[in-house]
Design a protein around this motif. Sequence first.
Motif, PDB file in Angstrom:
ATOM      1  N   LEU A   1       1.020  -1.185   0.004  1.00  0.00           N
ATOM      2  CA  LEU A   1       0.074   0.019  -0.080  1.00  0.00           C
ATOM      3  C   LEU A   1       0.915   1.248   0.093  1.00  0.00           C
ATOM      4  O   LEU A   1       0.526   2.247  -0.725  1.00  0.00           O
ATOM      5  N   GLU A   2       1.850   1.312   0.851  1.00  0.00           N
ATOM      6  CA  GLU A   2       2.747   2.335   0.931  1.00  0.00           C
ATOM      7  C   GLU A   2       3.536   2.667  -0.533  1.00  0.00           C
ATOM      8  O   GLU A   2       3.517   3.726  -0.934  1.00  0.00           O
ATOM      9  N   THR A   3       4.040   1.592  -1.216  1.00  0.00           N
ATOM     10  CA  THR A   3       4.577   1.806  -2.297  1.00  0.00           C
ATOM     11  C   THR A   3       3.631   2.330  -3.619  1.00  0.00           C
ATOM     12  O   THR A   3       3.818   3.241  -4.281  1.00  0.00           O
ATOM     13  N   ALA A   4       2.300   1.728  -3.253  1.00  0.00           N
ATOM     14  CA  ALA A   4       1.355   2.087  -4.448  1.00  0.00           C
ATOM     15  C   ALA A   4       0.825   3.589  -4.416  1.00  0.00           C
ATOM     16  O   ALA A   4       1.004   4.337  -5.381  1.00  0.00           O
TER      17      ALA A   4
ATOM     18  N   MET B   1       2.813   7.104   5.554  1.00  0.00           N
ATOM     19  CA  MET B   1       3.434   7.300   4.138  1.00  0.00           C
ATOM     20  C   MET B   1       4.742   7.884   4.303  1.00  0.00           C
ATOM     21  O   MET B   1       4.941   8.893   4.853  1.00  0.00           O
ATOM     22  N   ARG B   2       5.956   7.379   3.750  1.00  0.00           N
ATOM     23  CA  ARG B   2       7.108   7.839   3.960  1.00  0.00           C
ATOM     24  C   ARG B   2       7.275   9.045   2.782  1.00  0.00           C
ATOM     25  O   ARG B   2       7.283   8.871   1.543  1.00  0.00           O
ATOM     26  N   PRO B   3       7.569  10.103   3.235  1.00  0.00           N
ATOM     27  CA  PRO B   3       7.779  11.423   2.357  1.00  0.00           C
ATOM     28  C   PRO B   3       8.706  10.967   1.455  1.00  0.00           C
ATOM     29  O   PRO B   3       8.764  11.482   0.134  1.00  0.00           O
ATOM     30  N   ARG B   4       9.795  10.385   1.642  1.00  0.00           N
ATOM     31  CA  ARG B   4      10.984  10.269   1.003  1.00  0.00           C
ATOM     32  C   ARG B   4      10.759   9.355  -0.262  1.00  0.00           C
ATOM     33  O   ARG B   4      11.221   9.456  -1.246  1.00  0.00           O
ATOM     34  N   ARG B   5       9.885   8.253  -0.019  1.00  0.00           N
ATOM     35  CA  ARG B   5       9.281   7.561  -1.020  1.00  0.00           C
ATOM     36  C   ARG B   5       8.703   8.468  -2.293  1.00  0.00           C
ATOM     37  O   ARG B   5       8.423   8.199  -3.452  1.00  0.00           O
ATOM     38  N   LEU B   6       7.650   9.251  -1.674  1.00  0.00           N
ATOM     39  CA  LEU B   6       6.878  10.191  -2.717  1.00  0.00           C
ATOM     40  C   LEU B   6       7.842  11.088  -3.534  1.00  0.00           C
ATOM     41  O   LEU B   6       7.791  11.033  -4.968  1.00  0.00           O
TER      42      LEU B   6
ATOM     43  N   THR C   1       8.750  -1.105  -8.466  1.00  0.00           N
ATOM     44  CA  THR C   1       8.584  -1.587  -7.084  1.00  0.00           C
ATOM     45  C   THR C   1       9.372  -0.657  -5.918  1.00  0.00           C
ATOM     46  O   THR C   1       9.862   0.452  -6.343  1.00  0.00           O
ATOM     47  N   ALA C   2       9.405  -1.059  -4.547  1.00  0.00           N
ATOM     48  CA  ALA C   2       9.984  -0.254  -3.798  1.00  0.00           C
ATOM     49  C   ALA C   2      11.488  -0.237  -3.994  1.00  0.00           C
ATOM     50  O   ALA C   2      12.221   0.611  -3.750  1.00  0.00           O
ATOM     51  N   GLN C   3      11.979  -1.393  -4.486  1.00  0.00           N
ATOM     52  CA  GLN C   3      13.568  -1.556  -4.697  1.00  0.00           C
ATOM     53  C   GLN C   3      13.955  -0.609  -5.957  1.00  0.00           C
ATOM     54  O   GLN C   3      14.890  -0.068  -6.148  1.00  0.00           O
ATOM     55  N   ASP C   4      12.962  -0.643  -6.926  1.00  0.00           N
ATOM     56  CA  ASP C   4      13.165   0.426  -8.032  1.00  0.00           C
ATOM     57  C   ASP C   4      13.269   1.842  -7.994  1.00  0.00           C
ATOM     58  O   ASP C   4      13.910   2.576  -8.408  1.00  0.00           O
ATOM     59  N   LEU C   5      12.287   2.311  -6.562  1.00  0.00           N
ATOM     60  CA  LEU C   5      12.555   3.356  -6.259  1.00  0.00           C
ATOM     61  C   LEU C   5      14.029   4.019  -5.630  1.00  0.00           C
ATOM     62  O   LEU C   5      14.441   5.124  -5.628  1.00  0.00           O
ATOM     63  N   ASP C   6      14.789   2.862  -5.360  1.00  0.00           N
ATOM     64  CA  ASP C   6      16.248   2.946  -4.803  1.00  0.00           C
ATOM     65  C   ASP C   6      16.770   2.933  -6.107  1.00  0.00           C
ATOM     66  O   ASP C   6      18.210   3.558  -5.786  1.00  0.00           O
ATOM     67  N   ASP C   7      16.767   2.631  -7.304  1.00  0.00           N
ATOM     68  CA  ASP C   7      17.274   2.559  -8.509  1.00  0.00           C
ATOM     69  C   ASP C   7      16.777   2.994  -9.575  1.00  0.00           C
ATOM     70  O   ASP C   7      16.275   2.006 -10.435  1.00  0.00           O
ATOM     71  N   PRO C   8      16.506   4.284  -9.768  1.00  0.00           N
ATOM     72  CA  PRO C   8      15.218   4.745 -10.716  1.00  0.00           C
ATOM     73  C   PRO C   8      15.832   4.636 -12.330  1.00  0.00           C
ATOM     74  O   PRO C   8      15.281   4.218 -12.945  1.00  0.00           O
ATOM     75  N   ASP C   9      17.182   4.731 -12.413  1.00  0.00           N
ATOM     76  CA  ASP C   9      17.839   4.786 -13.658  1.00  0.00           C
ATOM     77  C   ASP C   9      17.861   3.122 -14.234  1.00  0.00           C
ATOM     78  O   ASP C   9      17.813   2.899 -15.129  1.00  0.00           O
ATOM     79  N   GLY C  10      18.155   2.557 -13.247  1.00  0.00           N
ATOM     80  CA  GLY C  10      18.007   0.917 -13.625  1.00  0.00           C
ATOM     81  C   GLY C  10      16.689   0.645 -13.924  1.00  0.00           C
ATOM     82  O   GLY C  10      16.341  -0.153 -15.158  1.00  0.00           O
TER      83      GLY C  10
END
Length: 494
Positions: free
Chosen positions: A338-341, A393-398, A429-438
Amino acid sequence: MSDTPFGFGLPPEEPEDGDGKKKDPAGGGQGSGGGPSNPFGGFGALPGMGGAGGDNPFAAMFGAMNPNDLGAAFQQLGQMLSYEGGPVNWDMAKDIARQTVAQGTSDGTKDSSVGAAERSAVEEAVRLADHWLDGVTSLPSGATTSVAWSRAEWVEATLPAWQQLVDPVAERVGTAMGEVLPEEMQAMAGPLIGMMRSMGGAMFGQQIGQAIGVLAGEVVGSTDIGLPLGPVGKAALLPVNIEAFGKDLGVDANEVRLYLALREAAHQRLFAHVPWLRSHLFGAVEGYARGITVDTSKLEEAVGGLDPSNPEQLQEALQQGMFQPEDTPAQKAALARLETALALVEGWVDAVVHEAAKPRLTSADALRETLRRRRASGGPAEQTFATLVGMHMRPRRLRDASRLWASLTDARGHEGRDGLWEHPDMLPTAQDLDDPDGFVHREHMDFSELDKMLGEAAGKPDLKKKTDDQGSTGADGPGTDGTGTDGTDPEGGK
């Protein structure tokens, strides 16, 4: 109002303040035993009844009470005990929300009916916002109508969505509380359990009503928490709250209204043309509810020395805080999903609105940052959502999600970016938010080919329909053919 869901504490490894202590010990906080002081510890005093009484629902009603309020108190108690509906007394929730709205906000702002001039201004702002959005997204307009609501109208219009969000959680909490009693005590405790359910439904209604009423004094539209709370296709803004929001910003009121209309209209496009998104978000809340369990060790210790012939002793034990939800893997997974979505929804809206507003509004950057800080500081929407569902909801993720969507726009254009909404498995995914270029430069699977291969392997001609039912589209999906996209098809997402 408690800042934890329905008065039960957060998991020990994830304390509210990071130090193992609750923010508000009087409102659902943990006692020395590590659990909440009682199963309804998060519920404060009923409106107009005075007294804190966080550790005992009856103390909340009768402690420090004005004798003149005694009749009203007994009337409220009668309503509690006579309630026989679902897990939440929604009639009480609506009444309390309306009472909270009528009292006004802490800054003294009162609710008021929306005038003709305000309605006209909102309609024009939404119309212009939709025109600007046409140039920055391939998703067509999702608003069939635009409305200006008072705070009370917002409460009435959003209650059905709150009911869909909250009922699964409240139902599971109530069921879990009943399941922990040993079988040999269930028959004897039957009347008590019935009373607890009646009071629980009323107390859930009380807390939810307070939360919705407070939120009504702050929200500027129907999508402030990233969920579609209003009727489908209806873009809504609250003029009285928009005025309060822009009061000290030093920005022209018309620009404030237009920027917020852009956000509302962008949300409407997403929810109207991504048919699986609403059920995906609400389903994550239901998944969280299914993950709620109750640690029975404390209950077993307490009931071990009880005399089954003494109902008063059992009632006293039930009021001593035996119910502590466990932090299960299912609960963690649902909250993470839910948080990621929600971060992806809000990030997409942030990115497309900024692209539309930047060349046209001189205050675009300032308004964007103001709204981001409002989120980051745990604004009213965040606090209310955490109260009702148990998630911050984590603002950093936003911010990460917004940067990822902007990078996708640069790399693939509007249609390639928006085509990722065709299927939930295509989203970052949440992991993709850590590596957007990938993620941006990764090749994505064509789901039409996957459907074809699975159909040939299974030899079932109706496989595609089943896949559609579980995935992105169905017979009611507007403008979709169920074939999916690889993220580069110019028609993807339409």
